[in-house]
Design a protein around this motif. Structure first.
Motif, PDB file in Angstrom:
ATOM      1  N   GLY A  36      68.307  44.307  42.542  1.00 41.39           N
ATOM      2  CA  GLY A  36      66.924  44.655  42.348  1.00 41.39           C
ATOM      3  C   GLY A  36      65.931  43.515  42.376  1.00 41.39           C
ATOM      4  N   SER A  37      64.717  43.876  42.777  1.00 36.79           N
ATOM      5  CA  SER A  37      63.545  43.022  42.628  1.00 36.79           C
ATOM      6  C   SER A  37      62.522  43.780  41.810  1.00 36.79           C
ATOM      7  N   ASP A  38      61.645  43.033  41.130  1.00 35.66           N
ATOM      8  CA  ASP A  38      60.586  43.653  40.330  1.00 35.66           C
ATOM      9  C   ASP A  38      59.622  42.537  39.946  1.00 35.66           C
ATOM     10  N   THR A  39      58.428  42.558  40.472  1.00 34.47           N
ATOM     11  CA  THR A  39      57.452  41.529  40.133  1.00 34.47           C
ATOM     12  C   THR A  39      56.075  42.146  40.031  1.00 34.47           C
ATOM     13  N   THR A  40      55.234  41.537  39.220  1.00 33.33           N
ATOM     14  CA  THR A  40      53.852  41.992  39.066  1.00 33.33           C
ATOM     15  C   THR A  40      52.914  40.801  39.133  1.00 33.33           C
ATOM     16  N   ARG A  41      51.860  40.966  39.906  1.00 34.78           N
ATOM     17  CA  ARG A  41      50.744  40.038  39.915  1.00 34.78           C
ATOM     18  C   ARG A  41      49.462  40.868  39.851  1.00 34.78           C
ATOM     19  N   THR A  42      48.458  40.338  39.198  1.00 35.09           N
ATOM     20  CA  THR A  42      47.176  41.026  39.086  1.00 35.09           C
ATOM     21  C   THR A  42      46.141  40.231  39.854  1.00 35.09           C
ATOM     22  N   VAL A  43      45.543  40.861  40.849  1.00 35.29           N
ATOM     23  CA  VAL A  43      44.560  40.195  41.712  1.00 35.29           C
ATOM     24  C   VAL A  43      43.169  40.746  41.405  1.00 35.29           C
ATOM     25  N   HIS A  44      42.156  40.065  41.938  1.00 31.66           N
ATOM     26  CA  HIS A  44      40.784  40.514  41.730  1.00 31.66           C
ATOM     27  C   HIS A  44      40.075  40.584  43.071  1.00 31.66           C
ATOM     28  N   VAL A  45      39.324  41.674  43.270  1.00 30.83           N
ATOM     29  CA  VAL A  45      38.570  41.860  44.508  1.00 30.83           C
ATOM     30  C   VAL A  45      37.218  41.167  44.335  1.00 30.83           C
ATOM     31  N   GLY A  46      37.069  40.036  44.977  1.00 29.45           N
ATOM     32  CA  GLY A  46      35.848  39.258  44.792  1.00 29.45           C
ATOM     33  C   GLY A  46      35.912  38.445  43.509  1.00 29.45           C
ATOM     34  N   PRO A  47      34.878  37.681  43.213  1.00 34.21           N
ATOM     35  CA  PRO A  47      34.880  36.808  42.035  1.00 34.21           C
ATOM     36  C   PRO A  47      34.981  37.599  40.733  1.00 34.21           C
ATOM     37  N   PRO A  48      35.847  37.168  39.795  1.00 32.16           N
ATOM     38  CA  PRO A  48      35.979  37.853  38.506  1.00 32.16           C
ATOM     39  C   PRO A  48      34.881  37.430  37.535  1.00 32.16           C
ATOM     40  N   THR A  49      34.671  38.256  36.523  1.00 27.75           N
ATOM     41  CA  THR A  49      33.770  37.882  35.445  1.00 27.75           C
ATOM     42  C   THR A  49      34.483  36.904  34.513  1.00 27.75           C
ATOM     43  N   ALA A  50      33.718  36.285  33.631  1.00 28.64           N
ATOM     44  CA  ALA A  50      34.314  35.354  32.662  1.00 28.64           C
ATOM     45  C   ALA A  50      35.313  36.085  31.765  1.00 28.64           C
ATOM     46  N   GLU A  51      34.985  37.316  31.366  1.00 33.09           N
ATOM     47  CA  GLU A  51      35.899  38.070  30.506  1.00 33.09           C
ATOM     48  C   GLU A  51      37.196  38.394  31.244  1.00 33.09           C
ATOM     49  N   GLU A  52      37.081  38.835  32.483  1.00 37.79           N
ATOM     50  CA  GLU A  52      38.283  39.170  33.251  1.00 37.79           C
ATOM     51  C   GLU A  52      39.171  37.947  33.423  1.00 37.79           C
ATOM     52  N   ARG A  53      38.567  36.815  33.692  1.00 36.52           N
ATOM     53  CA  ARG A  53      39.349  35.593  33.847  1.00 36.52           C
ATOM     54  C   ARG A  53      40.008  35.206  32.520  1.00 36.52           C
ATOM     55  N   GLU A  54      39.279  35.390  31.416  1.00 32.28           N
ATOM     56  CA  GLU A  54      39.840  35.059  30.103  1.00 32.28           C
ATOM     57  C   GLU A  54      41.060  35.930  29.797  1.00 32.28           C
ATOM     58  N   VAL A  55      40.948  37.241  30.032  1.00 30.05           N
ATOM     59  CA  VAL A  55      42.073  38.142  29.756  1.00 30.05           C
ATOM     60  C   VAL A  55      43.268  37.771  30.636  1.00 30.05           C
ATOM     61  N   HIS A  56      43.002  37.478  31.886  1.00 31.77           N
ATOM     62  CA  HIS A  56      44.086  37.075  32.787  1.00 31.77           C
ATOM     63  C   HIS A  56      44.755  35.799  32.281  1.00 31.77           C
ATOM     64  N   ASP A  57      43.969  34.844  31.814  1.00 30.05           N
ATOM     65  CA  ASP A  57      44.532  33.594  31.308  1.00 30.05           C
ATOM     66  C   ASP A  57      45.383  33.821  30.060  1.00 30.05           C
ATOM     67  N   ILE A  58      44.963  34.750  29.220  1.00 34.40           N
ATOM     68  CA  ILE A  58      45.750  35.064  28.017  1.00 34.40           C
ATOM     69  C   ILE A  58      47.100  35.644  28.409  1.00 34.40           C
ATOM     70  N   VAL A  59      47.105  36.574  29.364  1.00 34.40           N
ATOM     71  CA  VAL A  59      48.367  37.171  29.801  1.00 34.40           C
ATOM     72  C   VAL A  59      49.253  36.113  30.457  1.00 34.40           C
ATOM     73  N   ARG A  60      48.644  35.236  31.220  1.00 44.24           N
ATOM     74  CA  ARG A  60      49.431  34.170  31.864  1.00 44.24           C
ATOM     75  C   ARG A  60      50.069  33.263  30.814  1.00 44.24           C
ATOM     76  N   ALA A  61      49.332  32.940  29.772  1.00 48.84           N
ATOM     77  CA  ALA A  61      49.887  32.120  28.699  1.00 48.84           C
ATOM     78  C   ALA A  61      50.989  32.862  27.950  1.00 48.84           C
ATOM     79  N   ALA A  62      50.817  34.165  27.759  1.00 50.53           N
ATOM     80  CA  ALA A  62      51.843  34.966  27.085  1.00 50.53           C
ATOM     81  C   ALA A  62      53.112  35.030  27.922  1.00 50.53           C
ATOM     82  N   GLN A  63      52.941  35.178  29.228  1.00 48.95           N
ATOM     83  CA  GLN A  63      54.112  35.228  30.107  1.00 48.95           C
ATOM     84  C   GLN A  63      54.861  33.900  30.078  1.00 48.95           C
ATOM     85  N   GLU A  64      54.132  32.805  30.060  1.00 49.11           N
ATOM     86  CA  GLU A  64      54.749  31.481  29.982  1.00 49.11           C
ATOM     87  C   GLU A  64      55.478  31.315  28.652  1.00 49.11           C
ATOM     88  N   ALA A  65      54.886  31.789  27.567  1.00 49.98           N
ATOM     89  CA  ALA A  65      55.527  31.692  26.258  1.00 49.98           C
ATOM     90  C   ALA A  65      56.817  32.506  26.212  1.00 49.98           C
TER      91      ALA A  65
END
Length: 376
Positions: free
Chosen positions: A243-272
């Motif tokens: 099996g394969s199974d992967t998830t990435r979250t992309v943004h259509v056009g420039p993200p807002t500051a809030e969207e980027r912040e939430v994405h960064d939190i999830v990225r840090a959680a995934q790294e942890a």
């Protein structure tokens, strides 16, 4: 990467080793044996997949100190005899008009407790119970949940190749237009790319755009993706049986500051979560590490699922990275690390890699960027 080299097939010796290990695992669990119905466990143990799963009983019987036996309908026996593991097991066929449960009963301890495949048909379990009323049964997930959990070197290579194929799929999908197309259009692209990169089976293509991304299992719909949408892409299937199974979250056009912040939190959680992977750590420690990052950032109530699940010949199997799971991690275990934040009516973010436990810690099978990717 539009072509792949076929994986070396597993040998009869590989299947012998698996069946021997399974029988020992049954004994260690206090069972008289294992009863394996057609499905992932049978494929993993014998290499055999019946051409059709019907009301006719097909059952692999494994017991400590005994040779493995495959009970099979006579009309299916020629195909079973061609399977990769056939040379290291005994076929016992039965013809229409005979009682398959009586045939099977001769192979079983008359008062034993057996582990039986979760997907075994109720009519077959009831038939065995009627023929052997002093026997008892437990599902394989309850009795021997780690049966397939620790992968050997060849299996790890196959999982790594499946992960690389999923990565290639992501690298291509990020190039296609998103805005103005339906989620289902992008889902079809994902499925086509997975097959192009060697998958014989596509199990899921989740495309959750905008508010649909707040539903972790949205899959795809007819919603037209719009400029300014966050889009959760979660996809996978089987390549050479693994099996394969992967998830990435992309943004259509420039993200807002809030969207980027939430994405960064999830990225840090995934790294942890990934950093918590090490031999001897309990599965729940991976969940706790990822969840703590999201909770500390104030989004704990919006992380609404476990952090991960095992993967192998199926895309979901034990072990599970969830609170309360004290199973220690062992080198060779493979599972997802996929925290997420889901804001109802607005958007969601999830980042997922398949990870294997090594002697030193963990190794990722997905290596595409975890930074925010902007698409058109």
């Amino acid at each position: 990467m539009t072509g792949t080299t076929p994986a070396a097939p597993f040998t009869a010796d590989d299947y012998r080793a698996r069946m021997t290990r399974a029988a020992h695992t049954a004994a260690d669990a206090g069972l008289a044996g294992l009863l394996i119905a057609p499905g992932p466990d049978m494929v993993w143990l014998t290499g055999y997949t019946p051409t059709a799963v019907t009301e006719r009983l097909t059952l692999l019987v494994l017991a400590p100190g005994r040779d493995p036996v495959l009970v099979v309908p006579t009309l299916e026996a020629p195909d079973a005899a061609k399977s990769a593991g056939a040379d290291v097991l005994t076929l016992r066929d039965w013809t229409d008009g005979k009682d398959p449960y009586a045939v099977t009963a001769d192979l079983l301890d008359k008062g034993g407790r057996f582990g039986i495949s979760d997907n075994a048909w109720a009519m077959h379990l009831l038939g065995l119970q009627k023929t052997l009323p002093d026997t008892s049964y437990a599902s394989l997930t309850d009795a021997v949940p780690m049966l397939r959990a620790v992968k050997d070197a060849a299996e790890l290579e196959l999982l790594a190749a499946a992960g690389a194929a999923a990565d290639s799929t992501f690298e291509e999908i990020r190039k296609v237009p998103f805005a103005g197309r339906r989620e289902s259009d992008v889902g079809h692209d994902l499925a086509d790319l997975l097959r192009r990169f060697g998958h014989e089976q596509v199990d899921f293509t989740i495309v959750g755009s905008g508010p649909n991304g707040a539903n972790p299992h949205h899959e795809v719909g007819d919603r037209v993706i719009q400029d300014g949408d966050m889009v959760v892409l979660d996809f996978g299937g089987l390549k050479d049986g693994y099996g394969s199974d992967t998830t990435r979250t992309v943004h259509v056009g420039p993200p807002t500051a809030e969207e980027r912040e939430v994405h960064d939190i999830v990225r840090a959680a995934q790294e942890a979560g990934f950093r918590a992977v090490r031999p001897g750590a309990a599965c729940q420690e991976v969940d706790r590490a990822a969840r703590a990052v999201i909770a500390d950032a104030g989004y704990g109530e919006f992380f609404i699922h476990r952090t991960g699940h095992g993967i192998g010949v199926t895309t979901h199997e034990p072990p599970y990275m969830i609170e309360g799971e004290e199973q220690p991690l062992v080198p060779g275990m493979c599972f997802s690390v996929e925290p997420g934040i889901y804001l109802p009516g607005r958007f969601g973010v999830r980042i997922e890699d398949i990870v294997t436990v090594t002697e030193e810690g963990g190794r990722r099978f997905n290596n595409t960027t975890r930074e925010m990717v902007v698409v058109g």
